[in-house]
Design a protein around this motif. Structure first.
Motif, PDB file in Angstrom:
ATOM      1  N   GLU A 434       0.811  -1.298   0.033  1.00  0.00           N
ATOM      2  CA  GLU A 434      -0.037   0.137  -0.031  1.00  0.00           C
ATOM      3  C   GLU A 434       0.906   1.377  -0.101  1.00  0.00           C
ATOM      4  O   GLU A 434       1.868   1.289   0.286  1.00  0.00           O
ATOM      5  CB  GLU A 434      -0.890  -0.190   1.115  1.00  0.00           C
ATOM      6  CG  GLU A 434      -1.944  -1.127   1.137  1.00  0.00           C
ATOM      7  CD  GLU A 434      -3.235  -0.970   2.289  1.00  0.00           C
ATOM      8  OE1 GLU A 434      -2.835  -0.307   3.268  1.00  0.00           O
ATOM      9  OE2 GLU A 434      -4.357  -1.406   2.215  1.00  0.00           O
ATOM     10  N   TYR A 435       0.374   2.417  -0.492  1.00  0.00           N
ATOM     11  CA  TYR A 435       0.895   3.549  -0.462  1.00  0.00           C
ATOM     12  C   TYR A 435       2.278   3.627  -1.282  1.00  0.00           C
ATOM     13  O   TYR A 435       3.270   4.272  -0.590  1.00  0.00           O
ATOM     14  CB  TYR A 435       0.963   4.064   0.885  1.00  0.00           C
ATOM     15  CG  TYR A 435      -0.304   4.657   1.514  1.00  0.00           C
ATOM     16  CD1 TYR A 435      -0.961   5.581   0.887  1.00  0.00           C
ATOM     17  CD2 TYR A 435      -0.736   4.186   2.612  1.00  0.00           C
ATOM     18  CE1 TYR A 435      -2.265   6.065   1.280  1.00  0.00           C
ATOM     19  CE2 TYR A 435      -2.076   4.306   3.226  1.00  0.00           C
ATOM     20  CZ  TYR A 435      -2.694   5.433   2.365  1.00  0.00           C
ATOM     21  OH  TYR A 435      -4.036   5.894   3.038  1.00  0.00           O
ATOM     22  N   PRO A 436       2.287   3.395  -2.475  1.00  0.00           N
ATOM     23  CA  PRO A 436       3.700   3.558  -3.163  1.00  0.00           C
ATOM     24  C   PRO A 436       3.845   4.999  -3.335  1.00  0.00           C
ATOM     25  O   PRO A 436       2.912   5.878  -3.234  1.00  0.00           O
ATOM     26  CB  PRO A 436       3.330   2.897  -4.558  1.00  0.00           C
ATOM     27  CG  PRO A 436       1.761   2.823  -4.689  1.00  0.00           C
ATOM     28  CD  PRO A 436       1.187   2.793  -3.282  1.00  0.00           C
ATOM     29  N   SER A 437       5.267   5.221  -3.231  1.00  0.00           N
ATOM     30  CA  SER A 437       5.516   6.842  -3.261  1.00  0.00           C
ATOM     31  C   SER A 437       6.674   7.116  -4.020  1.00  0.00           C
ATOM     32  O   SER A 437       7.700   6.252  -4.258  1.00  0.00           O
ATOM     33  CB  SER A 437       5.276   7.185  -2.138  1.00  0.00           C
ATOM     34  OG  SER A 437       6.641   6.798  -1.192  1.00  0.00           O
ATOM     35  N   GLU A 464      -7.246   7.877  -3.584  1.00  0.00           N
ATOM     36  CA  GLU A 464      -6.923   9.299  -3.096  1.00  0.00           C
ATOM     37  C   GLU A 464      -5.582   9.434  -2.894  1.00  0.00           C
ATOM     38  O   GLU A 464      -4.722   8.751  -2.714  1.00  0.00           O
ATOM     39  CB  GLU A 464      -7.421   9.746  -1.699  1.00  0.00           C
ATOM     40  CG  GLU A 464      -7.362  11.073  -1.192  1.00  0.00           C
ATOM     41  CD  GLU A 464      -7.781  11.201   0.374  1.00  0.00           C
ATOM     42  OE1 GLU A 464      -8.544  12.146   0.535  1.00  0.00           O
ATOM     43  OE2 GLU A 464      -7.380  10.419   1.276  1.00  0.00           O
ATOM     44  N   LEU A 465      -4.864  10.603  -3.755  1.00  0.00           N
ATOM     45  CA  LEU A 465      -3.371  11.028  -3.927  1.00  0.00           C
ATOM     46  C   LEU A 465      -3.334  11.709  -2.824  1.00  0.00           C
ATOM     47  O   LEU A 465      -4.235  12.441  -2.124  1.00  0.00           O
ATOM     48  CB  LEU A 465      -3.213  11.329  -5.272  1.00  0.00           C
ATOM     49  CG  LEU A 465      -3.639  12.824  -5.522  1.00  0.00           C
ATOM     50  CD1 LEU A 465      -2.860  13.999  -4.707  1.00  0.00           C
ATOM     51  CD2 LEU A 465      -3.619  13.097  -7.037  1.00  0.00           C
ATOM     52  N   LEU A 466      -1.873  11.654  -2.124  1.00  0.00           N
ATOM     53  CA  LEU A 466      -1.433  12.516  -1.218  1.00  0.00           C
ATOM     54  C   LEU A 466      -0.145  13.119  -1.749  1.00  0.00           C
ATOM     55  O   LEU A 466       0.529  12.413  -2.350  1.00  0.00           O
ATOM     56  CB  LEU A 466      -1.252  11.498   0.014  1.00  0.00           C
ATOM     57  CG  LEU A 466      -2.468  10.832   0.599  1.00  0.00           C
ATOM     58  CD1 LEU A 466      -1.617   9.952   1.785  1.00  0.00           C
ATOM     59  CD2 LEU A 466      -3.627  11.343   1.137  1.00  0.00           C
ATOM     60  N   GLN A 508       6.804  14.451  -1.359  1.00  0.00           N
ATOM     61  CA  GLN A 508       6.733  12.853  -1.163  1.00  0.00           C
ATOM     62  C   GLN A 508       5.397  12.749  -1.847  1.00  0.00           C
ATOM     63  O   GLN A 508       4.243  13.192  -1.107  1.00  0.00           O
ATOM     64  CB  GLN A 508       6.768  12.073   0.078  1.00  0.00           C
ATOM     65  CG  GLN A 508       6.713  10.899   0.131  1.00  0.00           C
ATOM     66  CD  GLN A 508       6.892   9.958   1.328  1.00  0.00           C
ATOM     67  OE1 GLN A 508       7.264  10.570   2.369  1.00  0.00           O
ATOM     68  NE2 GLN A 508       7.233   8.728   1.369  1.00  0.00           N
ATOM     69  N   PHE A 509       5.300  11.895  -3.098  1.00  0.00           N
ATOM     70  CA  PHE A 509       4.033  11.953  -3.942  1.00  0.00           C
ATOM     71  C   PHE A 509       3.485  10.454  -3.671  1.00  0.00           C
ATOM     72  O   PHE A 509       4.032   9.732  -3.979  1.00  0.00           O
ATOM     73  CB  PHE A 509       4.118  12.210  -4.994  1.00  0.00           C
ATOM     74  CG  PHE A 509       3.052  11.796  -6.002  1.00  0.00           C
ATOM     75  CD1 PHE A 509       1.618  12.537  -5.912  1.00  0.00           C
ATOM     76  CD2 PHE A 509       3.139  11.089  -6.923  1.00  0.00           C
ATOM     77  CE1 PHE A 509       0.815  12.190  -6.600  1.00  0.00           C
ATOM     78  CE2 PHE A 509       2.255  10.693  -7.855  1.00  0.00           C
ATOM     79  CZ  PHE A 509       0.930  11.322  -7.867  1.00  0.00           C
ATOM     80  N   PHE A 510       2.391  10.224  -3.279  1.00  0.00           N
ATOM     81  CA  PHE A 510       1.612   8.900  -3.095  1.00  0.00           C
ATOM     82  C   PHE A 510       0.496   8.860  -4.029  1.00  0.00           C
ATOM     83  O   PHE A 510      -0.741   9.568  -3.882  1.00  0.00           O
ATOM     84  CB  PHE A 510       0.920   8.774  -1.767  1.00  0.00           C
ATOM     85  CG  PHE A 510       2.064   8.636  -0.807  1.00  0.00           C
ATOM     86  CD1 PHE A 510       2.432   7.404  -0.187  1.00  0.00           C
ATOM     87  CD2 PHE A 510       2.480   9.946  -0.018  1.00  0.00           C
ATOM     88  CE1 PHE A 510       3.490   7.418   0.980  1.00  0.00           C
ATOM     89  CE2 PHE A 510       3.345   9.950   1.124  1.00  0.00           C
ATOM     90  CZ  PHE A 510       3.733   8.613   1.407  1.00  0.00           C
ATOM     91  N   PRO A 511       0.620   8.265  -5.191  1.00  0.00           N
ATOM     92  CA  PRO A 511      -0.447   8.157  -6.323  1.00  0.00           C
ATOM     93  C   PRO A 511      -1.766   7.707  -5.711  1.00  0.00           C
ATOM     94  O   PRO A 511      -2.950   7.840  -6.453  1.00  0.00           O
ATOM     95  CB  PRO A 511       0.042   7.393  -7.461  1.00  0.00           C
ATOM     96  CG  PRO A 511       0.987   6.780  -6.686  1.00  0.00           C
ATOM     97  CD  PRO A 511       1.592   7.277  -5.638  1.00  0.00           C
ATOM     98  N   GLY A 512      -1.739   6.691  -4.807  1.00  0.00           N
ATOM     99  CA  GLY A 512      -3.025   6.152  -4.360  1.00  0.00           C
ATOM    100  C   GLY A 512      -2.763   5.129  -3.023  1.00  0.00           C
ATOM    101  O   GLY A 512      -1.744   4.965  -2.745  1.00  0.00           O
ATOM    102  N   LYS A 513      -3.437   4.407  -2.585  1.00  0.00           N
ATOM    103  CA  LYS A 513      -3.302   3.730  -1.464  1.00  0.00           C
ATOM    104  C   LYS A 513      -3.194   2.207  -1.830  1.00  0.00           C
ATOM    105  O   LYS A 513      -2.164   1.700  -1.517  1.00  0.00           O
ATOM    106  CB  LYS A 513      -4.655   3.797  -0.407  1.00  0.00           C
ATOM    107  CG  LYS A 513      -4.414   2.637   0.780  1.00  0.00           C
ATOM    108  CD  LYS A 513      -5.626   3.096   1.745  1.00  0.00           C
ATOM    109  CE  LYS A 513      -5.657   1.913   2.693  1.00  0.00           C
ATOM    110  NZ  LYS A 513      -6.750   1.885   3.667  1.00  0.00           N
ATOM    111  N   PRO A 514      -4.252   1.716  -2.815  1.00  0.00           N
ATOM    112  CA  PRO A 514      -3.983   0.211  -3.073  1.00  0.00           C
ATOM    113  C   PRO A 514      -2.717  -0.137  -3.826  1.00  0.00           C
ATOM    114  O   PRO A 514      -2.247   0.655  -4.732  1.00  0.00           O
ATOM    115  CB  PRO A 514      -5.204  -0.045  -3.956  1.00  0.00           C
ATOM    116  CG  PRO A 514      -6.071   1.183  -3.587  1.00  0.00           C
ATOM    117  CD  PRO A 514      -5.405   2.377  -3.431  1.00  0.00           C
TER     118      PRO A 514
END
Length: 527
Positions: A434-437, A464-466, A508-514
């Motif tokens: 989860e949460y590749p970044s 959801e992106l973070l 730090q960019f997370f394109p999504g959770k799964p």
């Protein structure tokens, strides 16, 4: 003799102890406490079951605690004496001030921290508020509708000298003052009235807020009304300006919402001004097509009438006004209703009534919020925000940072929990967790304009992106420095603002959770 007095003392003591249970025994149970304004515990039933025998003692104790004789009497006078002798409030929602002034203590921005001026807004937040107001004005302007923002200061902002002494040293830099000062300094949005400056100037002449209530009185509302009408007329909109001669001013006893919170409505009273119209307005209500259509429109929306009302008065003009308001708008209704042809009153947010605005097409929208509710007027609208940011992004010639298939291996530092490869259409981000970044840095722009981020992303999921950001002042990642945006399955084209200092640090960019595969077509920051 000594024995006699001892017996009398014991008998008096037993008599006093027996009075409450005797009163409770021969008095019908109350359902509501008049002193506390709450439901009382009901009389518990009892059976021979194990569960009933186990729970009965606790339930009976609650019942008896709520119903012993003279309970309301004791509770009321305990609260009253605490208030009068020690200035102690019996309600978490009320602060007892000097000279019988009461102040509202709500939650969030309206709570104690907001009251003390400790809810500081960052420059990024203030800029976001300004952008929301600009987007409202511009959206209405495209439809030939004027816009006037009406922030109203909390009572504590206007009368800080009546706060308890321990609060007075903090009573500056309120939320109202932060927002209005920022708007004045920037000068990009000027369609507002600084009612705090007006009230601070006039409060020595007449009391403008209620002592026992969280709202303004009729003088305060009329003072604001005068300036609203002048601003409306300055925008070329016909309006009938009421004067003090159009009213009879009387006084009446009153006990407000804060006294009710303290359960002291019968005790804490004040004499308040009351305005009654004596000269309605000249002429008769015309039956123009516009008035007829307004009635039809209101009836259509009144199928869900919560928060909607309409007044068509005998004003000899066809001006249509929409007042978006909270409870502070109620005191303005007697004035505004006599000043225009049609006035719609709506207790909802701007973003939720755009369809209504499109249909009634008012001449002007007045957006009124008390300071403790300002956040409701300043909620960004995704439609406005996206349109504004797209325009800003594509008109900018200054690229601060860009990450795509041609710049991927040089731009990012590393990618925790993910494998990044260049593809024909961008960067492929593959992850089994989860949460590749991606973590990368950006050089700081020399410009002074706000930063806009555009992310073109393909996702296998609704997620959801973070984006965590750092700056020179705050070099560590924290929950306060994070931007979140919804991502739908498939292709996404997402725009949002960054605080101006953010690109000077690490992102730090997370394109999504799964876990799965994401394709980042581009990640671009422009100034």
């Amino acid at each position: 003799m000594r024995r006699f007095f001892s017996i009398i003392t014991v008998l008096l003591f037993l008599t006093v102890l027996s009075i409450p249970p005797l009163i409770a025994l021969f008095t019908p149970d109350q359902k509501i406490s008049r002193a506390e304004k709450r439901a009382l515990a009901p009389r518990p039933g009892c059976s021979l079951s194990q569960e009933s025998l186990t729970t009965f003692p606790g339930l009976f104790e609650k019942y008896y605690n709520d119903h012993f004789g003279m309970r309301d009497f004791f509770v009321f006078y305990q609260q009253y004496l605490s208030l009068k002798l020690f200035g102690v409030s019996s309600s978490e929602f009320v602060i007892v001030g000097e000279e019988d002034w009461l102040f509202f203590n709500g939650e969030g921005l309206s709570g104690l921290r907001g009251l003390l001026g400790l809810r500081h807004q960052s420059p990024f937040q203030l800029a976001s508020h300004q952008s929301t107001l600009i987007s409202h004005r511009d959206w209405l302007g495209k439809r030939d509708i004027k816009y006037l923002f009406l922030p109203i200061p909390n009572k504590a902002t206007v009368y800080p000298e009546y706060l308890p002494y321990r609060f007075q040293k903090y009573g500056d830099n309120s939320l109202y003052e932060q927002i209005v000062s920022f708007l004045k300094e920037q000068g990009e949005f000027t369609d507002f009235i600084d009612t705090e400056a007006l009230f601070l100037e006039k409060k020595e002449e007449k009391q403008l807020y209620l002592k026992t209530d969280s709202h303004w009185n009729d003088y305060g509302a009329y003072l604001a009304y005068q300036h609203i009408i002048r601003q409306v007329k300055a925008r070329g909109i016909p309006a009938r300006e009421l004067t003090t001669d159009d009213f009879t001013w009387t006084t009446t006893p009153y006990s407000g919402d804060l006294a009710i919170f303290l359960h002291m409505a019968e005790i804490l009273t004040e004499t308040v001004p009351r305005a009654d119209a004596i000269a309605p307005c000249s002429g008769t209500a015309s039956s123009s097509l516009k008035r007829v259509e307004n009635k039809k429109t209101f009836k259509a929306f009144a199928s869900d009438p919560r928060g909607f009302s309409m007044v068509q008065n005998c004003s000899d003009n066809d001006t249509t006004v929409l007042l978006i308001h909270d409870s502070f708008g109620n005191a303005l209704k007697p004035y505004l209703s006599l000043s225009f042809g049609t006035v719609f009153y709506v207790e909802r947010g701007f973003n939720s009534i755009k369809d209504f605005i499109e249909v009634i097409h008012p001449d002007i929208v007045l957006d009124l919020r008390i300071e403790r509710n300002l956040h409701l007027a300043l909620e960004p609208d995704p439609e406005f925000e996206e349109s504004l940011l797209k325009q800003q992004f594509h008109s900018s010639q200054t690229t601060v940072f860009q990450l795509d298939k041609t710049r991927g291996d040089k731009a990012y530092v590393h990618s925790p929990f993910a494998r990044v490869t260049a593809a024909e259409d961008g960067l492929r981000i593959l992850s089994e967790k989860e949460y590749p970044s991606l973590i990368f840095t950006s050089k700081k722009s020399s410009g002074s304009n706000p930063y806009v981020v555009r992310i073109e992303l393909n996702s296998e999921h609704d997620t959801e992106l973070l984006l965590y950001y750092t700056s020179e002042e705050h070099p560590e990642f924290s929950p306060e420095q994070i931007i979140k945006r919804p991502v739908k399955k498939g292709d996404n084209d997402i725009y949002f603002r960054l605080p101006h200092a953010a690109p000077s640090g690490i992102l730090q960019f997370f394109p999504g959770k799964p876990p799965g595969t994401y394709t980042l077509h581009s990640f671009t920051i422009k100034s």
